[in-house]
Structures are given as C-alpha cells and as structure tokens.
Design an enzyme around this catalytic site. Structure first.
Site, PDB file in Angstrom:
ATOM      1  N   GLU A  58      -6.783  -1.119  -4.040  1.00 58.95           N
ATOM      2  CA  GLU A  58      -7.137   0.280  -3.761  1.00 58.95           C
ATOM      3  C   GLU A  58      -6.750   1.218  -4.892  1.00 58.95           C
ATOM      4  O   GLU A  58      -5.673   1.102  -5.468  1.00 58.95           O
ATOM      5  CB  GLU A  58      -6.449   0.757  -2.475  1.00 58.95           C
ATOM      6  CG  GLU A  58      -6.790   2.205  -2.118  1.00 58.95           C
ATOM      7  CD  GLU A  58      -6.202   2.677  -0.787  1.00 58.95           C
ATOM      8  OE1 GLU A  58      -5.167   2.121  -0.366  1.00 58.95           O
ATOM      9  OE2 GLU A  58      -6.769   3.605  -0.200  1.00 58.95           O
ATOM     10  N   HIS A 103      -7.395  10.306   6.233  1.00 57.25           N
ATOM     11  CA  HIS A 103      -8.781   9.926   6.541  1.00 57.25           C
ATOM     12  C   HIS A 103      -9.524  11.195   6.950  1.00 57.25           C
ATOM     13  O   HIS A 103      -9.463  11.621   8.087  1.00 57.25           O
ATOM     14  CB  HIS A 103      -8.829   8.875   7.651  1.00 57.25           C
ATOM     15  CG  HIS A 103      -8.377   7.520   7.191  1.00 57.25           C
ATOM     16  ND1 HIS A 103      -9.251   6.500   6.907  1.00 57.25           N
ATOM     17  CD2 HIS A 103      -7.150   7.039   6.921  1.00 57.25           C
ATOM     18  CE1 HIS A 103      -8.572   5.438   6.505  1.00 57.25           C
ATOM     19  NE2 HIS A 103      -7.292   5.738   6.505  1.00 57.25           N
ATOM     20  N   ASP A 117      -3.431   7.437  -2.965  1.00 57.51           N
ATOM     21  CA  ASP A 117      -3.280   6.268  -2.092  1.00 57.51           C
ATOM     22  C   ASP A 117      -3.712   5.051  -2.917  1.00 57.51           C
ATOM     23  O   ASP A 117      -4.822   5.030  -3.452  1.00 57.51           O
ATOM     24  CB  ASP A 117      -4.214   6.537  -0.888  1.00 57.51           C
ATOM     25  CG  ASP A 117      -4.284   5.434   0.141  1.00 57.51           C
ATOM     26  OD1 ASP A 117      -3.572   4.454   0.017  1.00 57.51           O
ATOM     27  OD2 ASP A 117      -5.094   5.596   1.086  1.00 57.51           O
ATOM     28  N   HIS A 154     -12.059   5.898   2.296  1.00 58.19           N
ATOM     29  CA  HIS A 154     -12.068   7.139   3.081  1.00 58.19           C
ATOM     30  C   HIS A 154     -11.927   8.372   2.201  1.00 58.19           C
ATOM     31  O   HIS A 154     -11.200   8.359   1.204  1.00 58.19           O
ATOM     32  CB  HIS A 154     -10.904   7.094   4.080  1.00 58.19           C
ATOM     33  CG  HIS A 154      -9.603   6.690   3.449  1.00 58.19           C
ATOM     34  ND1 HIS A 154      -8.691   7.608   2.979  1.00 58.19           N
ATOM     35  CD2 HIS A 154      -9.090   5.469   3.132  1.00 58.19           C
ATOM     36  CE1 HIS A 154      -7.669   6.957   2.443  1.00 58.19           C
ATOM     37  NE2 HIS A 154      -7.884   5.659   2.503  1.00 58.19           N
ATOM     38  N   ASP A 168       0.855  -1.189   0.000  1.00 56.75           N
ATOM     39  CA  ASP A 168       0.000   0.000   0.000  1.00 56.75           C
ATOM     40  C   ASP A 168       0.889   1.237   0.000  1.00 56.75           C
ATOM     41  O   ASP A 168       1.748   1.395   0.865  1.00 56.75           O
ATOM     42  CB  ASP A 168      -0.902  -0.051   1.245  1.00 56.75           C
ATOM     43  CG  ASP A 168      -2.065   0.913   1.163  1.00 56.75           C
ATOM     44  OD1 ASP A 168      -1.900   2.009   0.587  1.00 56.75           O
ATOM     45  OD2 ASP A 168      -3.142   0.591   1.703  1.00 56.75           O
ATOM     46  N   GLU A 221     -11.139   1.170  -1.122  1.00 58.91           N
ATOM     47  CA  GLU A 221     -10.328  -0.010  -0.829  1.00 58.91           C
ATOM     48  C   GLU A 221     -11.088  -1.159  -0.196  1.00 58.91           C
ATOM     49  O   GLU A 221     -11.159  -1.265   1.002  1.00 58.91           O
ATOM     50  CB  GLU A 221      -9.109   0.358   0.024  1.00 58.91           C
ATOM     51  CG  GLU A 221      -9.376   1.218   1.230  1.00 58.91           C
ATOM     52  CD  GLU A 221      -8.079   1.625   1.946  1.00 58.91           C
ATOM     53  OE1 GLU A 221      -7.134   0.830   1.973  1.00 58.91           O
ATOM     54  OE2 GLU A 221      -8.029   2.732   2.480  1.00 58.91           O
TER      55      GLU A 221
HETATM   56 MN    MN Z   1      -3.816   2.722   1.099  1.00 59.83          MN
HETATM   57 MN    MN Z   2      -6.479   4.205   1.861  1.00 57.63          MN
END
Ligand code: MN
Ligand code: MN
Length: 300
Positions: free
Chosen positions: A286, A166, A98, A158, A87, A191
């Site tokens: 994600e 977040h 992200d 998020h 990630d 995600e």
């Molecule tokens: Mn992530």
């Molecule tokens: Mn994330």
C-alpha cells in the site's frame, strides 16, 4: 482541482513519517517477536518523528488479511514461516498517510508478495484524473491473474479525507461496474491484496476485534464510560484506536465495565479482523497517493 499548498505540505510530512517507519519496521520484524512490541515500536516511532498514529499499527499474519493489532498484554508472537502485513497510518493535523508492506519468512510465498508489489506499481502507473474505477479494478485484477494469483475481491483502496480514513470512494482490486472516476486533488490509499489462485479470494469477519472508533453520541450511565469517551473524542476524534491507548484513563477496576458500555450503547464501532475465507495466505502492498494533473504522486 489542486489542493492548497499548506495541506499538501502536511500530507508530505505525514507521508515521509509513514515511509520512514515502514522501512524501519520492515527490517525490525522477526519470527518469534511479540506482536505487541512491533505495534508499540511503530507507534512510538511515529510520535517521535512528530506525527500521530492515524490508526493502531496493524500486524496481520498469514490468512489474516487486515485489522489485527495487539490488545493490551497481547501474548502473540510472529510465527515461523509466516507472511506478515505491517500497515501503518500517520496523520499531521488530520491529514493522513497510510502505507503497508508484507514481510515474508517463507520463500514459498515470495512470488505472492512480489505480485502485491507489482500490482501496486501498476496502480501507480495508471492512476490519473478521469480514470474509471471499473478500469482500475480490471487492470489490477489482470496484473494479479497474469502472475498466477488472485486478488482479494472485497478489500479495496479508498479515498482519504481529513480525519477520515475511508472517505466514501473505493478503488476496487477486481473488475466492478461503477461510474465513479478518479479526480485531480484526491488522496487515495491504494492497496492491492493478493492471495493464491486456489483461495476463495475474499475475506470474512473474524471473531476478534481490537480496533475501534467513535461512531455517535449516546447517553451513558457510567461516569467512567463518559470519561473514557471524552479521552477518545479529544485524542482520536473519528480515527481508529486500540484499547492499548486507553490504559490509565480510568482506574483499572472501572475500565472493563466502562469500555463495555461504550460498545453496547454503540457509541463506538469495532473493526473485526478480516480473514481470508478459505484460510489461505494474503499479501498486501500500500501507498498513499495524490492525484495530480497528469498522473499521481506517491506520498509514502
Ligand atoms: Mn493501510
Ligand atoms: Mn488503507
């Protein structure tokens, strides 16, 4: 409302870098490889490409769903027959992208990994202004259940804000009663996390934590703690970081006491690793998306 062009361009740059680094890491990760090498390679690629890590590279193996990054001098390696979530986060001037991929070294889990990808694909298809979080969650849950797997109920996508990963609103991966809706111009990390049908289907905090972030100002006794904190605030602001990025800030003999004071004073918060409650393997996929007038645009 649409986002300003200048902001959009920064998101696009961050998105391009995360995508390139994700694809590079996807083909780099091997069984037996030291996890610290993976983290450091991803983070240095991000910097080389002109971005900054928005958080430490997460390398979460098997039942560890998220939030593992190597501590300094980590000795862990990628185990054989494992599934590995990589990630990656990049920011350009605080605008964050992200993204995550699951690399699978066990053919038994290929379907699990594909289901996470399918659920993400479905999410991208349905995201548009006005979509309710309830509807989103039930659609993702159904997509995963139909394939014979289970969503991880307490991990969500998020809303992303500037320098904030977040930013309050969540995109659940299971049905959830909520009046919240998706709006044009919002950026989300989307995600789905998927586990096997017989798993508990939720994560619990593990004992380890190797990711931290600045929480609030507290008075500190140790001058070295103050020095560390200045470095953290200047370089990472409110974004997560790893102790690997603090090496060399204060003399090594002073580091441990200084860092401990930042934690005990609650100047910093830590992110424990998330472990699937029944110890079953977890896959993740994600993307970061921008909500546009008639749907969404994948930035990663
Ligand atoms: Mn992530
Ligand atoms: Mn994330």
């Amino acid at each position: 409302m649409a986002i300003p062009e200048e902001v959009f361009q920064k998101y696009q740059r961050a998105g391009k870098i995360t995508r390139e680094v994700r694809e590079e890491m996807r083909i780099t990760v091997r069984e037996g490889m030291p996890i610290i090498d993976i983290c450091e390679k991803a983070e240095s690629l991000i910097r080389k490409k002109g971005g900054k890590p928005a958080f430490p590279c997460n390398v979460s193996v098997n039942e560890i769903a998220a939030h593992y990054t190597s501590p300094p001098q980590d000795k862990r390696i990628i185990p054989e027959n494992s599934i590995v979530k990589i990630d990656i986060g990049v920011h350009v001037d605080g605008y964050i992208a992200d993204t995550a991929v699951t690399v699978c070294f066990n053919p038994e889990y290929d379907d699990l990994v594909n289901t996470a990808k399918e659920a993400l694909k479905k999410a991208v298809e349905i995201l548009r202004p006005g979509l309710s979080m309830s509807r989103f969650g039930s659609t993702i849950q159904k997509t995963i259940k139909t394939r014979g797997f289970k969503p991880v109920s307490n991990l969500t996508g998020h809303l992303i804000g500037r320098y904030v990963i977040h930013a309050g609103k969540s995109l659940p991966n299971v049905f959830h009663i909520s009046t919240s809706r998706v709006k044009e111009g919002e950026i989300y990390g989307v995600e789905p996390f998927v586990t096997v049908a017989k798993a508990a289907g939720r994560v619990e905090n593990g004992e380890e934590a190797h990711i931290f972030r600045y929480l609030k100002h507290k008075s500190l006794k140790d001058p070295y703690a103050k020095r560390l904190l200045n470095h953290i605030r200047k370089n990472f602001q409110t974004l997560p970081f790893t102790e690997r990025w603090l090496q060399g800030c204060v003399p090594p003999s002073r580091y441990k006491t200084a860092f401990s004071e930042l934690l005990s004073s609650k100047t910093l918060m830590s992110y424990p690793v998330f472990i699937e409650a029944s110890g079953k393997p977890v896959a993740q996929a994600e993307h970061t998306i921008l909500v546009v007038k008639d749907g969404c645009m994948v930035l990663t």
